[in-house]
Write a protein that holds these residues in place. Structure first.
Motif, PDB file in Angstrom:
ATOM      1  N   VAL A  55       0.864  -1.183   0.000  1.00 53.55           N
ATOM      2  CA  VAL A  55       0.000   0.000   0.000  1.00 53.55           C
ATOM      3  C   VAL A  55       0.895   1.226   0.000  1.00 53.55           C
ATOM      4  O   VAL A  55       1.840   1.324   0.788  1.00 53.55           O
ATOM      5  CB  VAL A  55      -0.929   0.037   1.231  1.00 53.55           C
ATOM      6  N   CYS A  56       0.597   2.143  -0.903  1.00 55.86           N
ATOM      7  CA  CYS A  56       1.275   3.434  -0.957  1.00 55.86           C
ATOM      8  C   CYS A  56       0.312   4.509  -0.466  1.00 55.86           C
ATOM      9  O   CYS A  56      -0.880   4.476  -0.786  1.00 55.86           O
ATOM     10  CB  CYS A  56       1.670   3.776  -2.392  1.00 55.86           C
ATOM     11  N   ALA A  57       0.824   5.450   0.302  1.00 56.83           N
ATOM     12  CA  ALA A  57       0.067   6.632   0.717  1.00 56.83           C
ATOM     13  C   ALA A  57       0.736   7.844   0.090  1.00 56.83           C
ATOM     14  O   ALA A  57       1.956   7.994   0.176  1.00 56.83           O
ATOM     15  CB  ALA A  57       0.050   6.751   2.236  1.00 56.83           C
ATOM     16  N   ARG A  58      -0.071   8.698  -0.542  1.00 61.40           N
ATOM     17  CA  ARG A  58       0.475   9.883  -1.204  1.00 61.40           C
ATOM     18  C   ARG A  58      -0.256  11.131  -0.733  1.00 61.40           C
ATOM     19  O   ARG A  58      -1.475  11.129  -0.584  1.00 61.40           O
ATOM     20  CB  ARG A  58       0.349   9.758  -2.716  1.00 61.40           C
ATOM     21  N   LEU A  59       0.529  12.168  -0.533  1.00 61.43           N
ATOM     22  CA  LEU A  59       0.012  13.481  -0.165  1.00 61.43           C
ATOM     23  C   LEU A  59       0.492  14.457  -1.227  1.00 61.43           C
ATOM     24  O   LEU A  59       1.710  14.622  -1.402  1.00 61.43           O
ATOM     25  CB  LEU A  59       0.514  13.885   1.222  1.00 61.43           C
ATOM     26  N   ASP A  60      -0.434  15.056  -1.946  1.00 60.26           N
ATOM     27  CA  ASP A  60      -0.088  15.972  -3.036  1.00 60.26           C
ATOM     28  C   ASP A  60       0.908  15.329  -4.003  1.00 60.26           C
ATOM     29  O   ASP A  60       1.850  15.973  -4.472  1.00 60.26           O
ATOM     30  CB  ASP A  60       0.464  17.287  -2.488  1.00 60.26           C
ATOM     31  N   GLY A  61       0.731  14.047  -4.270  1.00 58.43           N
ATOM     32  CA  GLY A  61       1.567  13.317  -5.209  1.00 58.43           C
ATOM     33  C   GLY A  61       2.837  12.726  -4.628  1.00 58.43           C
ATOM     34  O   GLY A  61       3.468  11.883  -5.248  1.00 58.43           O
ATOM     35  N   ALA A  62       3.235  13.163  -3.436  1.00 57.14           N
ATOM     36  CA  ALA A  62       4.478  12.669  -2.823  1.00 57.14           C
ATOM     37  C   ALA A  62       4.202  11.424  -1.995  1.00 57.14           C
ATOM     38  O   ALA A  62       3.198  11.355  -1.265  1.00 57.14           O
ATOM     39  CB  ALA A  62       5.085  13.751  -1.933  1.00 57.14           C
ATOM     40  N   LEU A  63       5.093  10.445  -2.088  1.00 52.89           N
ATOM     41  CA  LEU A  63       4.975   9.215  -1.295  1.00 52.89           C
ATOM     42  C   LEU A  63       5.262   9.542   0.162  1.00 52.89           C
ATOM     43  O   LEU A  63       6.360   9.971   0.509  1.00 52.89           O
ATOM     44  CB  LEU A  63       5.957   8.165  -1.807  1.00 52.89           C
ATOM     45  N   VAL A  64       4.248   9.358   1.023  1.00 54.02           N
ATOM     46  CA  VAL A  64       4.412   9.659   2.455  1.00 54.02           C
ATOM     47  C   VAL A  64       4.194   8.430   3.333  1.00 54.02           C
ATOM     48  O   VAL A  64       4.363   8.505   4.546  1.00 54.02           O
ATOM     49  CB  VAL A  64       3.491  10.812   2.925  1.00 54.02           C
ATOM     50  N   GLY A  65       3.827   7.296   2.734  1.00 50.21           N
ATOM     51  CA  GLY A  65       3.639   6.088   3.515  1.00 50.21           C
ATOM     52  C   GLY A  65       3.702   4.864   2.635  1.00 50.21           C
ATOM     53  O   GLY A  65       3.406   4.915   1.439  1.00 50.21           O
ATOM     54  N   PHE A  66       4.109   3.754   3.274  1.00 54.03           N
ATOM     55  CA  PHE A  66       4.273   2.506   2.522  1.00 54.03           C
ATOM     56  C   PHE A  66       4.221   1.346   3.498  1.00 54.03           C
ATOM     57  O   PHE A  66       4.730   1.434   4.617  1.00 54.03           O
ATOM     58  CB  PHE A  66       5.640   2.503   1.815  1.00 54.03           C
ATOM     59  N   VAL A  67       3.596   0.262   3.090  1.00 54.15           N
ATOM     60  CA  VAL A  67       3.685  -1.013   3.798  1.00 54.15           C
ATOM     61  C   VAL A  67       3.711  -2.118   2.745  1.00 54.15           C
ATOM     62  O   VAL A  67       3.016  -2.035   1.725  1.00 54.15           O
ATOM     63  CB  VAL A  67       2.554  -1.218   4.825  1.00 54.15           C
ATOM     64  N   ASN A  68       4.518  -3.125   2.991  1.00 56.45           N
ATOM     65  CA  ASN A  68       4.690  -4.246   2.081  1.00 56.45           C
ATOM     66  C   ASN A  68       4.068  -5.489   2.712  1.00 56.45           C
ATOM     67  O   ASN A  68       4.188  -5.700   3.918  1.00 56.45           O
ATOM     68  CB  ASN A  68       6.186  -4.464   1.843  1.00 56.45           C
ATOM     69  N   VAL A  69       3.419  -6.311   1.905  1.00 60.91           N
ATOM     70  CA  VAL A  69       2.853  -7.574   2.368  1.00 60.91           C
ATOM     71  C   VAL A  69       3.464  -8.696   1.525  1.00 60.91           C
ATOM     72  O   VAL A  69       3.160  -8.829   0.344  1.00 60.91           O
ATOM     73  CB  VAL A  69       1.311  -7.614   2.246  1.00 60.91           C
ATOM     74  N   VAL A  70       4.359  -9.454   2.132  1.00 57.18           N
ATOM     75  CA  VAL A  70       4.931 -10.620   1.460  1.00 57.18           C
ATOM     76  C   VAL A  70       4.130 -11.837   1.901  1.00 57.18           C
ATOM     77  O   VAL A  70       3.372 -11.778   2.866  1.00 57.18           O
ATOM     78  CB  VAL A  70       6.442 -10.782   1.775  1.00 57.18           C
ATOM     79  N   TRP A  71       4.299 -12.947   1.199  1.00 61.03           N
ATOM     80  CA  TRP A  71       3.523 -14.128   1.583  1.00 61.03           C
ATOM     81  C   TRP A  71       4.209 -15.398   1.155  1.00 61.03           C
ATOM     82  O   TRP A  71       5.187 -15.390   0.418  1.00 61.03           O
ATOM     83  CB  TRP A  71       2.118 -14.032   1.056  1.00 61.03           C
ATOM     84  N   ASP A  72       3.652 -16.488   1.645  1.00 61.24           N
ATOM     85  CA  ASP A  72       4.194 -17.799   1.312  1.00 61.24           C
ATOM     86  C   ASP A  72       3.458 -18.427   0.137  1.00 61.24           C
ATOM     87  O   ASP A  72       3.686 -19.582  -0.190  1.00 61.24           O
ATOM     88  CB  ASP A  72       4.157 -18.720   2.537  1.00 61.24           C
ATOM     89  N   GLY A  73       2.568 -17.692  -0.498  1.00 65.32           N
ATOM     90  CA  GLY A  73       1.787 -18.212  -1.610  1.00 65.32           C
ATOM     91  C   GLY A  73       0.556 -18.965  -1.158  1.00 65.32           C
ATOM     92  O   GLY A  73      -0.182 -19.508  -1.971  1.00 65.32           O
ATOM     93  N   GLY A  74       0.310 -18.997   0.135  1.00 62.48           N
ATOM     94  CA  GLY A  74      -0.833 -19.728   0.680  1.00 62.48           C
ATOM     95  C   GLY A  74      -1.492 -18.986   1.823  1.00 62.48           C
ATOM     96  O   GLY A  74      -2.004 -17.893   1.658  1.00 62.48           O
TER      97      GLY A  74
END
Length: 143
Positions: A55-74
């Protein structure tokens, strides 16, 4: 202040995510940064290869937040790299990032969403994001 826009699997440049991570994780310092120089610059390639989504969070076009979700495929997904720019902190951005990541992991069929965190982040992940405490184990491989 403009509204913050959130996007699942949003497009970002390696440079802007590297800058956000540098800002957000700078207190940890280079001694704890175990990424190789090859991995350091290719955030986009890494999420494409290993992530369920992000998930990306943007304020006035600028990246201000990020979270990554990795997984095991299941059944198991894992939250990594939650970061919010200083100018957007204390506004619920991090909790919203994790909430959207949780919803998308559930929609993709994951049964469990895991997160590891440092002690000072306990209130954020347990209280603001709704994770339950668990017993877990860890082996430091690069010591």
């Amino acid at each position: 202040m403009s509204a913050i826009a959130y996007e699942w699997r949003g497009v970002f440049s390696n440079a802007e995510l590297e800058a956000l991570h540098t800002e957000g994780f700078a207190p940890a310092g280079p001694a704890t940064d175990v990424r190789s120089d090859v991995d350091r610059d290719d955030w986009w390639g890494r999420v494409q290869r290993h992530s369920l989504g992000w998930v990306c969070a943007r304020l006035d076009g600028a990246l201000v937040g990020f979270v990554n979700v990795v997984w095991d495929g299941g059944a198991h997904a894992f939250v990594l790299d939650t970061v919010v720019a200083e100018r957007a902190q204390r506004q619920g951005v991090g909790a919203r990032l994790v909430r959207l990541a949780t919803d998308e992991a559930r929609a993709a069929g994951a049964a469990w969403l895991h997160v590891d965190f440092e002690p000072h982040l306990r209130g954020f992940y347990l209280d603001a994001c709704g994770f339950s405490p668990t017993d877990a184990g860890l082996i430091a491989l690069n010591t």
